[in-house]
Design a protein around this motif. Structure first.
Motif, PDB file in Angstrom:
ATOM      1  N   PRO A   1       0.844  -1.357  -0.019  1.00  0.00           N
ATOM      2  CA  PRO A   1       0.015  -0.166   0.052  1.00  0.00           C
ATOM      3  C   PRO A   1       0.860   1.397   0.020  1.00  0.00           C
ATOM      4  N   THR A   2       2.158   1.111   0.081  1.00  0.00           N
ATOM      5  CA  THR A   2       3.002   2.337  -0.032  1.00  0.00           C
ATOM      6  C   THR A   2       3.674   2.206  -1.440  1.00  0.00           C
ATOM      7  N   GLY A   3       3.582   1.326  -2.194  1.00  0.00           N
ATOM      8  CA  GLY A   3       4.142   1.462  -3.678  1.00  0.00           C
ATOM      9  C   GLY A   3       3.679   2.298  -4.600  1.00  0.00           C
ATOM     10  N   ASN A   4       4.428   2.271  -5.631  1.00  0.00           N
ATOM     11  CA  ASN A   4       3.996   3.268  -6.728  1.00  0.00           C
ATOM     12  C   ASN A   4       2.628   3.124  -7.060  1.00  0.00           C
TER      13      ASN A   4
ATOM     14  N   TYR B   1       5.760  -0.392 -19.070  1.00  0.00           N
ATOM     15  CA  TYR B   1       6.688  -0.100 -18.495  1.00  0.00           C
ATOM     16  C   TYR B   1       6.641   0.989 -17.777  1.00  0.00           C
ATOM     17  N   PHE B   2       6.829   1.124 -16.478  1.00  0.00           N
ATOM     18  CA  PHE B   2       6.447   2.219 -15.539  1.00  0.00           C
ATOM     19  C   PHE B   2       7.239   3.304 -15.616  1.00  0.00           C
ATOM     20  N   PHE B   3       6.431   4.646 -15.812  1.00  0.00           N
ATOM     21  CA  PHE B   3       7.142   5.921 -15.868  1.00  0.00           C
ATOM     22  C   PHE B   3       8.253   6.048 -14.763  1.00  0.00           C
ATOM     23  N   THR B   4       7.736   5.640 -13.617  1.00  0.00           N
ATOM     24  CA  THR B   4       8.702   5.587 -12.328  1.00  0.00           C
ATOM     25  C   THR B   4       9.861   5.041 -12.316  1.00  0.00           C
ATOM     26  N   ASN B   5      10.221   4.173 -13.244  1.00  0.00           N
ATOM     27  CA  ASN B   5      11.413   3.431 -13.555  1.00  0.00           C
ATOM     28  C   ASN B   5      12.331   4.334 -13.849  1.00  0.00           C
TER      29      ASN B   5
ATOM     30  N   PRO C   1       1.979   4.792 -13.179  1.00  0.00           N
ATOM     31  CA  PRO C   1       1.348   4.044 -12.256  1.00  0.00           C
ATOM     32  C   PRO C   1      -0.243   4.355 -11.527  1.00  0.00           C
ATOM     33  N   ARG C   2      -0.247   5.706 -11.341  1.00  0.00           N
ATOM     34  CA  ARG C   2      -1.545   6.078 -10.868  1.00  0.00           C
ATOM     35  C   ARG C   2      -2.644   5.744 -11.864  1.00  0.00           C
ATOM     36  N   ASP C   3      -2.316   5.746 -13.303  1.00  0.00           N
ATOM     37  CA  ASP C   3      -3.422   4.991 -14.200  1.00  0.00           C
ATOM     38  C   ASP C   3      -3.472   3.672 -14.049  1.00  0.00           C
TER      39      ASP C   3
END
Length: 293
Positions: A8-11, A144-148, A176-178
């Motif tokens: 629950p604290t992940g991206n 592929y996650f933007f956050t990478n 990730p929000r999407d």
């Protein structure tokens, strides 16, 4: 409706929790360290201190749960696929013992290949194990996650991203929000059933050359991209502190999808999500690309 959320604290997970709270749900959150929860969230959730590799603890924490958002935790160990197998055993036990009705599983584009995609093979194993359970399940095949990109801040500051994929090979990139929005919609909906695969592809497929151009425009820094050899990437990953087993698992996520791979789900209106890399980079990267000097 009782919903449990792992990582629950992940991206992705932190957005899932916030969206459920806004929807009027008090989720049960499973995590090792409750102190990592945002202070404003703690009063809005029920907390279960859980190691996802501890099957007994996961079973206990998910009793009376109707729906579960499951993310296989990463460990950075020498044998990440073995860790995925342990986590899979936990979720299978929880689903079976507690008769959980629905599971939304955060998987990845490439899991449909089943073998030969490095760390993604661990997600494929979780998919097939959940398919064998008596549960309604949605596998989110995420791009592929933007956050990478946040893992490459030093490279971005230096002006060059180094990759092992062809720089003109397009692939799905997603915020990730999407992903969280798609996951939350599934968790709150009680009309779907059976085994579902829902790809989450972001707004448009991007090449690494596209990414470099977008980041240049969004951050005001000139950023290029360079293709390097697999061995050169191995050296870089080892220098970053990864074990040999983890290096091969991480590298395999690129090399395993480098040639002749076509995602099981093509891009459609159902798989396309709105947040652009340009908007995300402006909000999340631009202020961080400041030289320490």
């Amino acid at each position: 409706m009782k919903i449990a959320v792992t990582t629950p604290t992940g991206n992705v997970g932190r957005h899932v929790v916030a969206m459920l709270v806004r929807a009027g749900v008090r989720p049960r959150v499973l995590l090792r360290d409750p102190d990592r929860l945002a202070p404003e969230i703690r009063a809005e959730v029920d907390v279960a201190r859980v190691d996802q590799f501890d099957a007994d603890a996961v079973v206990a924490a998910t009793r009376d749960i109707d729906s579960l958002f499951w993310v296989d935790p990463s460990t950075g160990s020498e044998d990440p696929l073995a860790d995925y197998a342990r986590a899979t055993s936990s979720v299978v036990r929880a689903v079976t013992d507690n008769r959980i009705g629905r599971v939304v599983f955060q998987s990845s584009v490439g899991a449909e290949k089943r073998h030969g995609a490095g760390e993604i093979d661990g997600l494929a194993h979780t998919e097939t194990a959940l398919d064998d359970c008596d549960v309604h399940v949605t596998h989110l095949r995420c791009g592929y996650f933007f956050t990478n990109l946040e893992l490459q801040l030093d490279a971005l500051r230096a002006g060059t991203l180094q990759v092992v994929l062809p720089v003109d090979q397009a692939m799905a990139w997603v915020a990730p929000r999407d992903i969280a929005e798609v996951a939350t919609t599934r968790l709150l909906c009680a009309t779907w059933s059976g085994r579902c695969v829902q790809a989450v592809h972001g707004p448009v497929d991007l090449t690494w050359r596209d990414v470099a151009d977008i980041l240049t425009a969004a951050t005001g820094r000139q950023i290029g991209v360079e293709r390097i050899t697999d061995n050169a990437m191995r050296t870089r990953l080892r220098q970053a502190g990864m074990t040999d087993g983890l290096v091969e698992a991480v590298l395999g996520m690129s090399t395993g999808l480098r040639e002749d791979f076509v995602p099981e789900q093509r891009r459609t209106v159902q798989t396309t999500t709105p947040t652009t890399l340009a908007a995300w980079a402006h909000d999340h990267l631009r202020h961080r690309l400041v030289d320490a000097s």
